[in-house]
Design a protein around this motif. Sequence first.
Motif, PDB file in Angstrom:
ATOM      1  N   LYS A   1      45.231  22.476  37.354  1.00 29.05           N
ATOM      2  CA  LYS A   1      45.515  22.369  38.790  1.00 29.05           C
ATOM      3  C   LYS A   1      45.178  20.975  39.305  1.00 29.05           C
ATOM      4  CE  LYS A   1      45.076  24.890  43.089  1.00 29.05           C
ATOM      5  NZ  LYS A   1      46.520  25.007  43.249  1.00 29.05           N
ATOM      6  N   SER A   2      44.096  20.400  38.823  1.00 34.29           N
ATOM      7  CA  SER A   2      43.707  19.059  39.295  1.00 34.29           C
ATOM      8  C   SER A   2      44.728  18.001  38.874  1.00 34.29           C
ATOM      9  CB  SER A   2      42.306  18.692  38.791  1.00 34.29           C
ATOM     10  OG  SER A   2      42.327  18.429  37.401  1.00 34.29           O
ATOM     11  N   ARG A   3      45.401  18.229  37.748  1.00 35.90           N
ATOM     12  CA  ARG A   3      46.415  17.280  37.267  1.00 35.90           C
ATOM     13  C   ARG A   3      47.804  17.564  37.808  1.00 35.90           C
ATOM     14  NH1 ARG A   3      44.644  18.881  32.512  1.00 35.90           N
ATOM     15  NH2 ARG A   3      46.737  19.402  31.794  1.00 35.90           N
ATOM     16  N   GLU A   4      48.164  18.848  37.869  1.00 37.99           N
ATOM     17  CA  GLU A   4      49.547  19.234  38.189  1.00 37.99           C
ATOM     18  C   GLU A   4      49.745  19.711  39.626  1.00 37.99           C
ATOM     19  OE1 GLU A   4      52.117  18.766  36.193  1.00 37.99           O
ATOM     20  OE2 GLU A   4      50.881  18.092  34.517  1.00 37.99           O
TER      21      GLU A   4
ATOM     22  N   ALA B   1      51.492  27.481  39.406  1.00 36.38           N
ATOM     23  CA  ALA B   1      52.627  28.409  39.344  1.00 36.38           C
ATOM     24  C   ALA B   1      53.911  27.635  39.056  1.00 36.38           C
ATOM     25  CB  ALA B   1      52.752  29.197  40.639  1.00 36.38           C
ATOM     26  N   GLU B   2      54.108  26.561  39.760  1.00 35.46           N
ATOM     27  CA  GLU B   2      55.314  25.742  39.548  1.00 35.46           C
ATOM     28  C   GLU B   2      55.345  25.186  38.126  1.00 35.46           C
ATOM     29  OE1 GLU B   2      57.021  21.549  41.236  1.00 35.46           O
ATOM     30  OE2 GLU B   2      56.229  22.958  42.729  1.00 35.46           O
ATOM     31  N   TRP B   3      54.194  24.731  37.647  1.00 36.11           N
ATOM     32  CA  TRP B   3      54.092  24.194  36.281  1.00 36.11           C
ATOM     33  C   TRP B   3      54.462  25.273  35.264  1.00 36.11           C
ATOM     34  CZ3 TRP B   3      51.055  25.288  31.981  1.00 36.11           C
ATOM     35  CH2 TRP B   3      51.016  24.315  30.978  1.00 36.11           C
ATOM     36  N   LEU B   4      53.918  26.467  35.431  1.00 33.12           N
ATOM     37  CA  LEU B   4      54.223  27.568  34.509  1.00 33.12           C
ATOM     38  C   LEU B   4      55.708  27.912  34.522  1.00 33.12           C
ATOM     39  CD1 LEU B   4      51.205  29.942  35.207  1.00 33.12           C
ATOM     40  CD2 LEU B   4      51.777  28.945  32.992  1.00 33.12           C
ATOM     41  N   TRP B   5      56.267  28.040  35.709  1.00 34.47           N
ATOM     42  CA  TRP B   5      57.675  28.415  35.820  1.00 34.47           C
ATOM     43  C   TRP B   5      58.603  27.336  35.266  1.00 34.47           C
ATOM     44  CZ3 TRP B   5      60.313  32.819  36.954  1.00 34.47           C
ATOM     45  CH2 TRP B   5      59.532  33.914  37.319  1.00 34.47           C
ATOM     46  N   LYS B   6      58.211  26.074  35.362  1.00 34.28           N
ATOM     47  CA  LYS B   6      59.025  25.000  34.764  1.00 34.28           C
ATOM     48  C   LYS B   6      59.127  25.181  33.254  1.00 34.28           C
ATOM     49  CE  LYS B   6      58.379  21.238  38.071  1.00 34.28           C
ATOM     50  NZ  LYS B   6      57.717  19.944  38.299  1.00 34.28           N
ATOM     51  N   LEU B   7      58.063  25.713  32.651  1.00 34.30           N
ATOM     52  CA  LEU B   7      58.060  25.918  31.199  1.00 34.30           C
ATOM     53  C   LEU B   7      59.112  26.933  30.760  1.00 34.30           C
ATOM     54  CD1 LEU B   7      54.220  25.990  30.464  1.00 34.30           C
ATOM     55  CD2 LEU B   7      55.806  24.137  29.959  1.00 34.30           C
TER      56      LEU B   7
END
Length: 185
Positions: free
Chosen positions: A107-110, A114-120
Amino acid sequence: MNRCPWLPPGLELYQTYHDEEWGVPSQDERHLFEMICLEGAQAGLSWWTILQKREHYRKVFHQFDPVKVAEMTDRQLEKLVADPGIVRHRGKIFGVRKNAESWLDLKSREGDVAEWLWKLVGGKPTVNRWKKMEDYPAKTPESEALSKALKKEGFTFFGPTIAYAFMQAVGMVDDHAEDCFRSRK
């Protein structure tokens, strides 16, 4: 009313989970974190076992607030090893804290996890329409990629099969059977 073939008959809690939650796309970070942890607790067990213990998991792990879970002490976690309200596996219990720490680092980086996971997974649900139990895969190339990405971030108990169960649970994959009333035909 037809439901998915994997759903055991006569278990109201399981039926409610299937009817109201399983396969519904979730962008809620706390729910996603909870499901990562609960799916990890399921490793080697049945989802029914975890589902029956879910409310107690929420209680002892601060409603899956990653900040509060990351602050849990070794002593607090050791106490949970004797708690029959959850799966008493030391590695899985300490893994919840490790997952919280990994979540917060991510979370501190991205920013939006949730958005990061869904992009995967391409940003939208994959819709499958299986006809019988044998059609459901245990893992997919996408779940292998998700597992690899989360392990790289430090998450524990999240192999490709657990990743696929997570994807189904949070709606990244919509695997409602072709004749299930929840199927979006």
